[in-house]
Design a protein around this motif. Structure first.
Motif, PDB file in Angstrom:
ATOM      1  N   GLY A 117      10.257  19.001 -41.112  1.00 35.70           N
ATOM      2  CA  GLY A 117       9.745  17.906 -40.289  1.00 35.70           C
ATOM      3  C   GLY A 117       8.275  17.658 -40.541  1.00 35.70           C
ATOM      4  N   ASN A 118       7.518  18.746 -40.676  1.00 33.43           N
ATOM      5  CA  ASN A 118       6.083  18.617 -40.946  1.00 33.43           C
ATOM      6  C   ASN A 118       5.829  17.939 -42.283  1.00 33.43           C
ATOM      7  OD1 ASN A 118       3.635  20.156 -42.472  1.00 33.43           O
ATOM      8  ND2 ASN A 118       3.094  19.708 -40.350  1.00 33.43           N
ATOM      9  N   LEU A 119       6.563  18.349 -43.316  1.00 32.76           N
ATOM     10  CA  LEU A 119       6.395  17.721 -44.628  1.00 32.76           C
ATOM     11  C   LEU A 119       6.751  16.245 -44.584  1.00 32.76           C
ATOM     12  CD1 LEU A 119       7.862  20.488 -46.971  1.00 32.76           C
ATOM     13  CD2 LEU A 119       5.513  19.659 -46.959  1.00 32.76           C
ATOM     14  N   ALA A 120       7.847  15.915 -43.906  1.00 35.63           N
ATOM     15  CA  ALA A 120       8.265  14.512 -43.818  1.00 35.63           C
ATOM     16  C   ALA A 120       7.225  13.685 -43.070  1.00 35.63           C
ATOM     17  CB  ALA A 120       9.623  14.417 -43.127  1.00 35.63           C
ATOM     18  N   GLN A 121       6.682  14.214 -41.978  1.00 32.62           N
ATOM     19  CA  GLN A 121       5.655  13.492 -41.228  1.00 32.62           C
ATOM     20  C   GLN A 121       4.417  13.285 -42.086  1.00 32.62           C
ATOM     21  OE1 GLN A 121       4.208  15.484 -37.727  1.00 32.62           O
ATOM     22  NE2 GLN A 121       3.109  13.697 -36.969  1.00 32.62           N
ATOM     23  N   THR A 122       4.019  14.314 -42.828  1.00 29.95           N
ATOM     24  CA  THR A 122       2.838  14.221 -43.677  1.00 29.95           C
ATOM     25  C   THR A 122       2.971  13.121 -44.711  1.00 29.95           C
ATOM     26  OG1 THR A 122       2.404  16.590 -43.400  1.00 29.95           O
ATOM     27  CG2 THR A 122       1.369  15.500 -45.289  1.00 29.95           C
ATOM     28  N   GLU A 123       4.191  12.924 -45.223  1.00 31.22           N
ATOM     29  CA  GLU A 123       4.409  11.937 -46.268  1.00 31.22           C
ATOM     30  C   GLU A 123       4.879  10.596 -45.735  1.00 31.22           C
ATOM     31  OE1 GLU A 123       6.897  13.703 -49.263  1.00 31.22           O
ATOM     32  OE2 GLU A 123       5.200  14.822 -50.069  1.00 31.22           O
ATOM     33  N   GLU A 125       7.594   9.885 -44.072  1.00 34.42           N
ATOM     34  CA  GLU A 125       9.044   9.715 -44.042  1.00 34.42           C
ATOM     35  C   GLU A 125       9.511   9.947 -42.597  1.00 34.42           C
ATOM     36  OE1 GLU A 125       9.386   8.754 -48.049  1.00 34.42           O
ATOM     37  OE2 GLU A 125      10.882   8.689 -46.449  1.00 34.42           O
ATOM     38  N   PHE A 126       9.344   8.919 -41.758  1.00 34.98           N
ATOM     39  CA  PHE A 126       9.495   9.119 -40.318  1.00 34.98           C
ATOM     40  C   PHE A 126      10.934   9.373 -39.897  1.00 34.98           C
ATOM     41  CE2 PHE A 126       5.530   6.434 -40.384  1.00 34.98           C
ATOM     42  CZ  PHE A 126       4.690   7.517 -40.206  1.00 34.98           C
ATOM     43  N   GLY A 127      11.899   8.776 -40.588  1.00 30.94           N
ATOM     44  CA  GLY A 127      13.293   9.038 -40.244  1.00 30.94           C
ATOM     45  C   GLY A 127      13.643  10.501 -40.417  1.00 30.94           C
ATOM     46  N   GLU A 128      13.243  11.085 -41.545  1.00 25.28           N
ATOM     47  CA  GLU A 128      13.481  12.508 -41.771  1.00 25.28           C
ATOM     48  C   GLU A 128      12.695  13.360 -40.780  1.00 25.28           C
ATOM     49  OE1 GLU A 128      13.156  13.944 -45.759  1.00 25.28           O
ATOM     50  OE2 GLU A 128      13.840  12.049 -46.610  1.00 25.28           O
ATOM     51  N   ALA A 129      11.475  12.972 -40.519  1.00 24.83           N
ATOM     52  CA  ALA A 129      10.659  13.747 -39.584  1.00 24.83           C
ATOM     53  C   ALA A 129      11.325  13.791 -38.206  1.00 24.83           C
ATOM     54  CB  ALA A 129       9.263  13.143 -39.488  1.00 24.83           C
ATOM     55  N   ILE A 130      11.806  12.655 -37.742  1.00 27.94           N
ATOM     56  CA  ILE A 130      12.463  12.603 -36.430  1.00 27.94           C
ATOM     57  C   ILE A 130      13.687  13.514 -36.419  1.00 27.94           C
ATOM     58  CG2 ILE A 130      13.792  11.119 -34.882  1.00 27.94           C
ATOM     59  CD1 ILE A 130      11.829   8.850 -35.663  1.00 27.94           C
ATOM     60  N   PHE A 131      14.488  13.434 -37.495  1.00 26.29           N
ATOM     61  CA  PHE A 131      15.700  14.260 -37.553  1.00 26.29           C
ATOM     62  C   PHE A 131      15.368  15.748 -37.483  1.00 26.29           C
ATOM     63  CE2 PHE A 131      18.390  16.891 -40.285  1.00 26.29           C
ATOM     64  CZ  PHE A 131      19.561  16.853 -39.549  1.00 26.29           C
ATOM     65  N   PHE A 132      14.457  16.201 -38.316  1.00 24.14           N
ATOM     66  CA  PHE A 132      14.182  17.635 -38.363  1.00 24.14           C
ATOM     67  C   PHE A 132      13.455  18.122 -37.120  1.00 24.14           C
ATOM     68  CE2 PHE A 132      16.047  18.879 -42.173  1.00 24.14           C
ATOM     69  CZ  PHE A 132      15.834  17.924 -43.159  1.00 24.14           C
ATOM     70  N   TYR A 133      12.565  17.317 -36.551  1.00 21.79           N
ATOM     71  CA  TYR A 133      11.902  17.730 -35.320  1.00 21.79           C
ATOM     72  C   TYR A 133      12.901  17.798 -34.170  1.00 21.79           C
ATOM     73  CZ  TYR A 133       7.142  17.338 -37.220  1.00 21.79           C
ATOM     74  OH  TYR A 133       5.987  17.524 -37.927  1.00 21.79           O
ATOM     75  N   GLN A 134      13.829  16.846 -34.114  1.00 19.99           N
ATOM     76  CA  GLN A 134      14.851  16.908 -33.061  1.00 19.99           C
ATOM     77  C   GLN A 134      15.723  18.150 -33.236  1.00 19.99           C
ATOM     78  OE1 GLN A 134      16.724  13.051 -33.516  1.00 19.99           O
ATOM     79  NE2 GLN A 134      15.500  12.156 -31.861  1.00 19.99           N
ATOM     80  N   PRO A 145       5.038  22.738 -30.521  1.00 25.88           N
ATOM     81  CA  PRO A 145       4.700  21.863 -31.658  1.00 25.88           C
ATOM     82  C   PRO A 145       5.742  20.800 -31.994  1.00 25.88           C
ATOM     83  CG  PRO A 145       4.041  24.108 -32.135  1.00 25.88           C
ATOM     84  CD  PRO A 145       4.827  24.155 -30.870  1.00 25.88           C
ATOM     85  N   PRO A 146       7.063  21.100 -32.011  1.00 25.99           N
ATOM     86  CA  PRO A 146       8.012  20.031 -32.337  1.00 25.99           C
ATOM     87  C   PRO A 146       7.980  18.884 -31.339  1.00 25.99           C
ATOM     88  CG  PRO A 146       9.067  22.179 -32.503  1.00 25.99           C
ATOM     89  CD  PRO A 146       7.742  22.397 -31.843  1.00 25.99           C
ATOM     90  N   ALA A 147       7.783  19.193 -30.070  1.00 31.94           N
ATOM     91  CA  ALA A 147       7.727  18.141 -29.061  1.00 31.94           C
ATOM     92  C   ALA A 147       6.529  17.230 -29.286  1.00 31.94           C
ATOM     93  CB  ALA A 147       7.671  18.756 -27.658  1.00 31.94           C
ATOM     94  N   VAL A 148       5.368  17.826 -29.563  1.00 30.82           N
ATOM     95  CA  VAL A 148       4.149  17.037 -29.772  1.00 30.82           C
ATOM     96  C   VAL A 148       4.261  16.187 -31.033  1.00 30.82           C
ATOM     97  CG1 VAL A 148       1.678  17.158 -30.270  1.00 30.82           C
ATOM     98  CG2 VAL A 148       2.671  18.622 -28.503  1.00 30.82           C
ATOM     99  N   HIS A 149       4.715  16.796 -32.123  1.00 32.84           N
ATOM    100  CA  HIS A 149       4.788  16.061 -33.387  1.00 32.84           C
ATOM    101  C   HIS A 149       5.882  14.990 -33.350  1.00 32.84           C
ATOM    102  CE1 HIS A 149       1.724  18.452 -35.105  1.00 32.84           C
ATOM    103  NE2 HIS A 149       2.430  19.557 -35.211  1.00 32.84           N
ATOM    104  N   LEU A 150       6.988  15.281 -32.685  1.00 36.22           N
ATOM    105  CA  LEU A 150       8.025  14.256 -32.529  1.00 36.22           C
ATOM    106  C   LEU A 150       7.486  13.094 -31.711  1.00 36.22           C
ATOM    107  CD1 LEU A 150      10.882  13.243 -32.919  1.00 36.22           C
ATOM    108  CD2 LEU A 150      11.608  14.668 -30.979  1.00 36.22           C
ATOM    109  N   ALA A 151       6.707  13.394 -30.684  1.00 35.95           N
ATOM    110  CA  ALA A 151       6.085  12.328 -29.888  1.00 35.95           C
ATOM    111  C   ALA A 151       5.144  11.487 -30.747  1.00 35.95           C
ATOM    112  CB  ALA A 151       5.325  12.930 -28.708  1.00 35.95           C
ATOM    113  N   GLU A 152       4.375  12.138 -31.631  1.00 38.21           N
ATOM    114  CA  GLU A 152       3.461  11.413 -32.515  1.00 38.21           C
ATOM    115  C   GLU A 152       4.221  10.437 -33.412  1.00 38.21           C
ATOM    116  OE1 GLU A 152       0.194  15.065 -32.978  1.00 38.21           O
ATOM    117  OE2 GLU A 152       1.661  14.651 -34.551  1.00 38.21           O
ATOM    118  N   VAL A 153       5.321  10.916 -33.987  1.00 34.84           N
ATOM    119  CA  VAL A 153       6.102  10.070 -34.889  1.00 34.84           C
ATOM    120  C   VAL A 153       6.736   8.910 -34.126  1.00 34.84           C
ATOM    121  CG1 VAL A 153       8.075  10.006 -36.439  1.00 34.84           C
ATOM    122  CG2 VAL A 153       6.541  11.966 -36.483  1.00 34.84           C
TER     123      VAL A 153
END
Length: 525
Positions: A117-123, A125-134, A145-153
């Motif tokens: 999720g972190n790698l996807a957010q960095t690049e 790739e928001f769809g992937e980031a949302i999936f992996f953080y969820q 951390p997953p809650a905060v970063h998912l909220a950011e995305v």
């Protein structure tokens, strides 16, 4: 294989338990699932010790893959460890493949799930980031951390209600999470809920006072409330240090590294968190590991400057230059410190070096103007200031400095014209309004004065911020406008205030002006 195909493989493995689509795999391990091929990254830019570390880890994994008796759990851990190493050195494609392979073997492992999720957010790739953080939140709902970063995305995707809910959940898990307060503040600011934005930003600042980036959106929120003075104060305090959620997995990546790089990374993280003492220690170790590294020297110099050690900062910036650094930030920061110390000629050398290569560096033109002014070269100072204005017309401070230089050159009429234009462009800027009021009240050429206009400006500035200098300008404006009794009464109040503040300097200054006004010789300045 495309990114979308890789994503589909991992999704299938996580949700259906399927082994994945056919891919390359060792001949001796035909019973194993198909793994994503790990890209072989270019290591030539890394230190030799780092290259050896990465190659050794890759070799261990290859040996385990070739051995059909290697337990899946061991293989999954080796994939994950190698992924961490690649991630630590920002070799993202290789890190991603390792994490994906770890998940094929251990689908419920939170660690690679979250880091994907972190790698996807960095690049982006928001769809992937949302999936992996969820998915990470399903695996470990207690992790912040997953809650905060998912909220950011989600906030970036316009899903503000869901983002706000996640930030609040993060605060339920950890009430000291400044990043969640900051995120709620940003959401409130974007929806013009200024009071809520101020409340959240202030909470974030209370938790992390060194996070100077917060001052800028906080200033915008105060401006939205019409609280101009507070907005200006926070604008002056804004900086580069951000706020981030405490993230042990991401922070732990630094421990995977060796040599200079590990100390640099740890130092930068400490600096961003506002822990300058720890940052300086890490950067000193980086310098010890690589004495000629201008990266290490630059970071150490910057940190020492933040700690108030100007001499130490100058020493390290000079060493960075001697090591071959042509970084504009090194030469600029060194010039600023030299200017502060009074070494203006050396400061000019660094600024001219910088501007030869980066002629559009606006702050460098401003700093060169200050150095030229200190060296008794007002014409050169004016030339540099005017270049800075052309590069950044919206910089109110530079426009004020232009007027100051014009006054030094005794070009008072031109200074009034420039300040009048600046006041039109920045009507809420107190220093500009005060500068104009001062000249209109007490310019050496009486024909340039305008007492009534000076009084209006001076009173508005003094009402916003009751500084002694602003009060003196009000008294001068009263006198220029012909209101001698009011000038005398106002000066008496200023004398009392100065006495209450135990300011001998201002008390004497106001008393002298009051004596002149009361002498009967005429109160006009």
């Amino acid at each position: 294989m495309s990114r979308s195909e890789v994503f589909l493989i991992v999704w299938t493995c996580l949700h259906l338990g399927a082994p994945g689509l056919p891919a390359q795999q060792p001949a001796a391990a035909e019973s194993r699932p198909a793994f994503q091929v790990i890209p072989d990254p270019n290591l030539s830019n890394l230190e030799e010790a780092v290259q050896e570390q990465l190659k050794a880890a890759r070799q261990i994994l290859n040996e385990q893959l070739a051995d059909p008796d290697t337990p899946s759990s061991d293989l999954a851990e080796s994939f994950f460890s190698l992924g961490q190493l690649y991630h630590a050195y920002d070799l993202r494609s290789s890190a991603r493949a390792c994490y994906q392979n770890a998940l094929i073997l251990e689908a419920t492992d939170y660690r690679p799930t979250y880091l994907l999720g972190n790698l996807a957010q960095t690049e982006g790739e928001f769809g992937e980031a949302i999936f992996f953080y969820q998915r990470a939140r399903q695996l470990r709902p207690e992790e912040v951390p997953p809650a905060v970063h998912l909220a950011e995305v989600l906030a970036q995707q316009g899903q503000t209600e869901e983002a706000a809910r996640l930030y609040r959940e993060a605060l339920e898990l950890d009430s000291s999470c400044a990043a969640a307060h900051f995120g709620l503040g940003q959401l409130a600011l974007s929806e013009r809920r200024f009071e809520e934005a101020v409340e959240q930003f202030q909470k974030a600042l209370q938790l992390v006072p060194a996070a100077t980036q917060i001052h800028y959106p906080l200033a915008l929120a105060y401006r939205g409330l019409g609280r101009v003075e507070e907005a200006q104060r926070h604008l002056q305090l804004r900086g580069e240090a951000g706020v981030r959620v405490a993230d042990p997995l991401i922070e732990g990546l630094a421990g995977m590294k060796t040599g200079e790089v590990v100390h640099l990374l740890m130092g930068r993280r400490a600096y961003q968190a506002g822990d300058y003492q720890s940052a300086a220690q890490f950067f000193e170790r980086a310098v010890q590991a690589a004495p000629q590294s201008f990266r290490a020297l630059t970071n150490l110099g910057t940190t020492l400057a933040a700690l108030g050690d100007r001499e130490g900062a100058i020493e390290n910036f000079r060493a960075a230059v001697a090591a071959g650094s042509e970084s504009p930030s090194v030469h600029y920061n060194l010039a600023v410190l030299l200017n502060q110390r009074g070494d203006h000629r050396e400061a000019v050398e660094h600024l001219e070096f910088l501007l030869e290569r980066y002629p559009d560096d606006q702050p460098a033109h401003v700093e060169l103007a200050l150095a030229s002014k200190a060296l008794g070269q007002p014409e050169k100072a004016l030339e540099e200031i005017q270049k800075a204005i052309k590069l950044r017309p919206g910089d109110a401070n530079v426009r004020l400095e232009e007027a100051v230089v014009l006054v030094d050159l005794e070009r008072f009429e031109e200074a009034i014209e420039k300040l009048t234009e600046a006041n039109r462009l920045f009507p809420e800027d107190g220093p500009i309004a005060h500068g104009l009021a001062r000249l209109l009240a007490a310019a050496p050429d009486p024909s340039l004065r305008n007492g009534e206009k000076a009084l209006r400006l001076a009173l508005s500035v003094f009402q916003a911020r009751q500084l002694p200098l602003f009060g003196e300008t009000v008294a001068l404006a009263y006198a220029e406008a012909g209101y001698c009794d009011q000038a005398a009464e106002f000066l008496r109040q200023l004398v009392e205030q100065a006495q209450e503040a135990n300011s001998e300097q201002w008390t004497q200054r106001f008393q002298q002006r009051l004596q002149k006004v009361e002498s009967g010789e005429g109160c006009r300045p």
